[in-house]
Motif scaffolding. Structure first.
Motif, PDB file in Angstrom:
ATOM      1  N   ARG A  18      -6.119 -47.049   1.878  1.00  0.00           N
ATOM      2  CA  ARG A  18      -7.122 -47.883   1.199  1.00  0.00           C
ATOM      3  C   ARG A  18      -6.843 -49.364   1.450  1.00  0.00           C
ATOM      4  O   ARG A  18      -7.753 -50.136   1.759  1.00  0.00           O
ATOM      5  CB  ARG A  18      -7.120 -47.595  -0.300  1.00  0.00           C
ATOM      6  CG  ARG A  18      -8.223 -48.353  -1.031  1.00  0.00           C
ATOM      7  CD  ARG A  18      -8.278 -48.071  -2.525  1.00  0.00           C
ATOM      8  NE  ARG A  18      -8.019 -46.688  -2.853  1.00  0.00           N
ATOM      9  CZ  ARG A  18      -7.030 -46.282  -3.665  1.00  0.00           C
ATOM     10  NH1 ARG A  18      -6.228 -47.156  -4.227  1.00  0.00           N
ATOM     11  NH2 ARG A  18      -6.852 -45.010  -3.925  1.00  0.00           N
ATOM     12  N   ALA A  19      -5.578 -49.776   1.346  1.00  0.00           N
ATOM     13  CA  ALA A  19      -5.216 -51.178   1.568  1.00  0.00           C
ATOM     14  C   ALA A  19      -5.527 -51.601   2.999  1.00  0.00           C
ATOM     15  O   ALA A  19      -6.055 -52.688   3.236  1.00  0.00           O
ATOM     16  CB  ALA A  19      -3.741 -51.400   1.259  1.00  0.00           C
ATOM     17  N   MET A  20      -5.210 -50.753   3.955  1.00  0.00           N
ATOM     18  CA  MET A  20      -5.461 -51.088   5.360  1.00  0.00           C
ATOM     19  C   MET A  20      -6.962 -51.147   5.654  1.00  0.00           C
ATOM     20  O   MET A  20      -7.420 -52.012   6.401  1.00  0.00           O
ATOM     21  CB  MET A  20      -4.767 -50.086   6.277  1.00  0.00           C
ATOM     22  CG  MET A  20      -3.256 -50.194   6.230  1.00  0.00           C
ATOM     23  SD  MET A  20      -2.615 -51.862   6.543  1.00  0.00           S
ATOM     24  CE  MET A  20      -3.143 -52.116   8.221  1.00  0.00           C
ATOM     25  N   THR A  21      -7.716 -50.257   5.061  1.00  0.00           N
ATOM     26  CA  THR A  21      -9.172 -50.266   5.247  1.00  0.00           C
ATOM     27  C   THR A  21      -9.771 -51.552   4.692  1.00  0.00           C
ATOM     28  O   THR A  21     -10.615 -52.180   5.340  1.00  0.00           O
ATOM     29  CB  THR A  21      -9.809 -49.039   4.567  1.00  0.00           C
ATOM     30  OG1 THR A  21      -9.297 -47.859   5.184  1.00  0.00           O
ATOM     31  CG2 THR A  21     -11.329 -49.054   4.701  1.00  0.00           C
ATOM     32  N   GLU A  22      -9.325 -51.948   3.503  1.00  0.00           N
ATOM     33  CA  GLU A  22      -9.823 -53.198   2.909  1.00  0.00           C
ATOM     34  C   GLU A  22      -9.445 -54.397   3.776  1.00  0.00           C
ATOM     35  O   GLU A  22     -10.244 -55.308   3.959  1.00  0.00           O
ATOM     36  CB  GLU A  22      -9.287 -53.361   1.489  1.00  0.00           C
ATOM     37  CG  GLU A  22      -9.899 -52.380   0.517  1.00  0.00           C
ATOM     38  CD  GLU A  22      -9.340 -52.499  -0.875  1.00  0.00           C
ATOM     39  OE1 GLU A  22      -8.524 -53.398  -1.136  1.00  0.00           O
ATOM     40  OE2 GLU A  22      -9.731 -51.665  -1.717  1.00  0.00           O
ATOM     41  N   TYR A  23      -8.234 -54.382   4.318  1.00  0.00           N
ATOM     42  CA  TYR A  23      -7.800 -55.468   5.200  1.00  0.00           C
ATOM     43  C   TYR A  23      -8.654 -55.493   6.467  1.00  0.00           C
ATOM     44  O   TYR A  23      -9.133 -56.554   6.879  1.00  0.00           O
ATOM     45  CB  TYR A  23      -6.321 -55.298   5.558  1.00  0.00           C
ATOM     46  CG  TYR A  23      -5.868 -56.273   6.602  1.00  0.00           C
ATOM     47  CD1 TYR A  23      -5.688 -57.615   6.283  1.00  0.00           C
ATOM     48  CD2 TYR A  23      -5.648 -55.873   7.914  1.00  0.00           C
ATOM     49  CE1 TYR A  23      -5.290 -58.528   7.244  1.00  0.00           C
ATOM     50  CE2 TYR A  23      -5.245 -56.778   8.878  1.00  0.00           C
ATOM     51  CZ  TYR A  23      -5.069 -58.106   8.543  1.00  0.00           C
ATOM     52  OH  TYR A  23      -4.690 -58.994   9.499  1.00  0.00           O
ATOM     53  N   GLU A  24      -8.851 -54.343   7.079  1.00  0.00           N
ATOM     54  CA  GLU A  24      -9.624 -54.274   8.316  1.00  0.00           C
ATOM     55  C   GLU A  24     -11.076 -54.723   8.113  1.00  0.00           C
ATOM     56  O   GLU A  24     -11.693 -55.265   9.027  1.00  0.00           O
ATOM     57  CB  GLU A  24      -9.574 -52.859   8.878  1.00  0.00           C
ATOM     58  CG  GLU A  24      -8.208 -52.503   9.442  1.00  0.00           C
ATOM     59  CD  GLU A  24      -8.037 -51.034   9.763  1.00  0.00           C
ATOM     60  OE1 GLU A  24      -8.940 -50.226   9.444  1.00  0.00           O
ATOM     61  OE2 GLU A  24      -6.980 -50.690  10.323  1.00  0.00           O
ATOM     62  N   TYR A  27     -11.690 -57.623   3.383  1.00  0.00           N
ATOM     63  CA  TYR A  27     -11.726 -57.769   1.931  1.00  0.00           C
ATOM     64  C   TYR A  27     -10.427 -58.319   1.359  1.00  0.00           C
ATOM     65  O   TYR A  27     -10.386 -58.749   0.208  1.00  0.00           O
ATOM     66  CB  TYR A  27     -12.026 -56.433   1.242  1.00  0.00           C
ATOM     67  CG  TYR A  27     -13.351 -55.820   1.614  1.00  0.00           C
ATOM     68  CD1 TYR A  27     -14.456 -56.597   1.950  1.00  0.00           C
ATOM     69  CD2 TYR A  27     -13.508 -54.441   1.628  1.00  0.00           C
ATOM     70  CE1 TYR A  27     -15.664 -56.023   2.281  1.00  0.00           C
ATOM     71  CE2 TYR A  27     -14.723 -53.857   1.958  1.00  0.00           C
ATOM     72  CZ  TYR A  27     -15.796 -54.653   2.284  1.00  0.00           C
ATOM     73  OH  TYR A  27     -16.977 -54.070   2.604  1.00  0.00           O
ATOM     74  N   ALA A  28      -9.331 -58.254   2.142  1.00  0.00           N
ATOM     75  CA  ALA A  28      -8.028 -58.713   1.662  1.00  0.00           C
ATOM     76  C   ALA A  28      -7.304 -59.406   2.803  1.00  0.00           C
ATOM     77  O   ALA A  28      -7.492 -59.056   3.967  1.00  0.00           O
ATOM     78  CB  ALA A  28      -7.206 -57.527   1.169  1.00  0.00           C
ATOM     79  N   ASP A  29      -6.475 -60.376   2.449  1.00  0.00           N
ATOM     80  CA  ASP A  29      -5.715 -61.042   3.499  1.00  0.00           C
ATOM     81  C   ASP A  29      -4.417 -60.276   3.749  1.00  0.00           C
ATOM     82  O   ASP A  29      -4.055 -59.352   3.013  1.00  0.00           O
ATOM     83  CB  ASP A  29      -5.463 -62.507   3.168  1.00  0.00           C
ATOM     84  CG  ASP A  29      -4.566 -62.714   1.960  1.00  0.00           C
ATOM     85  OD1 ASP A  29      -4.585 -63.841   1.432  1.00  0.00           O
ATOM     86  OD2 ASP A  29      -3.838 -61.803   1.558  1.00  0.00           O
ATOM     87  N   ALA A  30      -3.722 -60.664   4.776  1.00  0.00           N
ATOM     88  CA  ALA A  30      -2.501 -59.951   5.178  1.00  0.00           C
ATOM     89  C   ALA A  30      -1.437 -59.987   4.083  1.00  0.00           C
ATOM     90  O   ALA A  30      -0.761 -58.979   3.831  1.00  0.00           O
ATOM     91  CB  ALA A  30      -1.959 -60.541   6.472  1.00  0.00           C
ATOM     92  N   ASP A  31      -1.254 -61.119   3.429  1.00  0.00           N
ATOM     93  CA  ASP A  31      -0.239 -61.223   2.371  1.00  0.00           C
ATOM     94  C   ASP A  31      -0.537 -60.271   1.215  1.00  0.00           C
ATOM     95  O   ASP A  31       0.371 -59.618   0.692  1.00  0.00           O
ATOM     96  CB  ASP A  31      -0.126 -62.649   1.850  1.00  0.00           C
ATOM     97  CG  ASP A  31       0.499 -63.595   2.857  1.00  0.00           C
ATOM     98  OD1 ASP A  31       1.246 -63.119   3.735  1.00  0.00           O
ATOM     99  OD2 ASP A  31       0.240 -64.808   2.758  1.00  0.00           O
ATOM    100  N   ALA A  32      -1.778 -60.196   0.825  1.00  0.00           N
ATOM    101  CA  ALA A  32      -2.155 -59.305  -0.269  1.00  0.00           C
ATOM    102  C   ALA A  32      -1.947 -57.847   0.137  1.00  0.00           C
ATOM    103  O   ALA A  32      -1.459 -57.037  -0.656  1.00  0.00           O
ATOM    104  CB  ALA A  32      -3.609 -59.531  -0.662  1.00  0.00           C
ATOM    105  N   THR A  33      -2.289 -57.525   1.365  1.00  0.00           N
ATOM    106  CA  THR A  33      -2.123 -56.158   1.848  1.00  0.00           C
ATOM    107  C   THR A  33      -0.647 -55.781   1.892  1.00  0.00           C
ATOM    108  O   THR A  33      -0.257 -54.696   1.446  1.00  0.00           O
ATOM    109  CB  THR A  33      -2.762 -55.997   3.237  1.00  0.00           C
ATOM    110  OG1 THR A  33      -4.150 -56.353   3.147  1.00  0.00           O
ATOM    111  CG2 THR A  33      -2.644 -54.569   3.741  1.00  0.00           C
ATOM    112  N   LEU A  34       0.191 -56.668   2.399  1.00  0.00           N
ATOM    113  CA  LEU A  34       1.629 -56.390   2.434  1.00  0.00           C
ATOM    114  C   LEU A  34       2.214 -56.265   1.036  1.00  0.00           C
ATOM    115  O   LEU A  34       3.104 -55.446   0.798  1.00  0.00           O
ATOM    116  CB  LEU A  34       2.362 -57.479   3.213  1.00  0.00           C
ATOM    117  CG  LEU A  34       2.179 -57.428   4.724  1.00  0.00           C
ATOM    118  CD1 LEU A  34       2.848 -58.639   5.375  1.00  0.00           C
ATOM    119  CD2 LEU A  34       2.721 -56.141   5.296  1.00  0.00           C
TER     120      LEU A  34
END
Length: 49
Positions: A18-24, A27-34
């Motif tokens: 879910r996090a990677m899909t939102e990043y791709e 919807y989210a930046d790299a810092d938030a995803t990490l």
């Protein structure tokens, strides 16, 4: 694998996807995803112990 660890792994994989899909999708930046991934790794570590 214990039930608790198996549940934690399944949750991690779902939340990671879910996090990677939102990043791709932008919807989210790299810092938030990490940050999300790091928190789930911590949960996996706790379940392992």
């Amino acid at each position: 694998m214990s039930d608790e660890l198996e549940t934690a792994v399944a949750k991690f994989l779902n939340d990671y996807k879910r996090a990677m899909t939102e990043y791709e999708k932008g919807y989210a930046d790299a810092d938030a995803t990490l940050s999300v991934v790091d928190s789930h790794v911590d949960e996996l570590r706790e379940a392992q112990e």
